[in-house]
Motif scaffolding. Structure first.
Motif: not given
Length: 129
Positions: A86-88, A93-101
């Motif tokens: 995220q910082a880079a 974000n690191d929520g469900w919409k951005q992180i899959g498996d």
């Protein structure tokens, strides 16, 4: 058909384990925030310039010096990885919409402990939550 982007990020050394974080927090009240800052920045610099993804599947390969630490203990470093991405600006974000498996793999490399993070762009539209 659109080709998937795949990016590999290598983080040198080892990230703190859950037990290391807990033990240090018992002796120094603000140690977690120090760890978070230090290791989030490390991941940030390793990920800088790797592009931006809307949604990714993540494979994290932990190359450990030996097999003395439990895998669930080692995986605690995932928090620093996602925050550093995220910082880079690699993910918003690191929520469900951005992180899959998320897949964790474990190897040993006594001479070169490291963490290798492979990001694969998810393009099938399954990110809607």
């Amino acid at each position: 058909m659109q080709e998937q982007r795949i990016v590999t990020i290598t983080i040198p050394g080892a990230l703190p384990t859950m037990n290391e974080i807990i033990d240090a927090a018992k002796t120094e009240p603000y140690v977690y925030s120090k760890y978070k800052k230090r290791y989030t920045e490390l991941v940030h610099w390793c990920a800088k310039g790797k592009g931006r993804f809307e949604r990714v599947d993540v494979v994290i390969t932990w190359y450990c010096r030996n097999r003395k630490k439990d895998k669930d203990n080692i995986m605690a470093g995932q928090k620093f990885i996602f925050d550093g991405l995220q910082a880079a600006g690699v993910i918003a974000n690191d929520g469900w919409k951005q992180i899959g498996d998320v897949v964790h793999r474990f190897e040993t490399d006594k001479a070169n402990p490291r963490v290798v993070v492979e990001l694969t762009e998810v393009t099938d539209g399954s990110g809607a939550a």
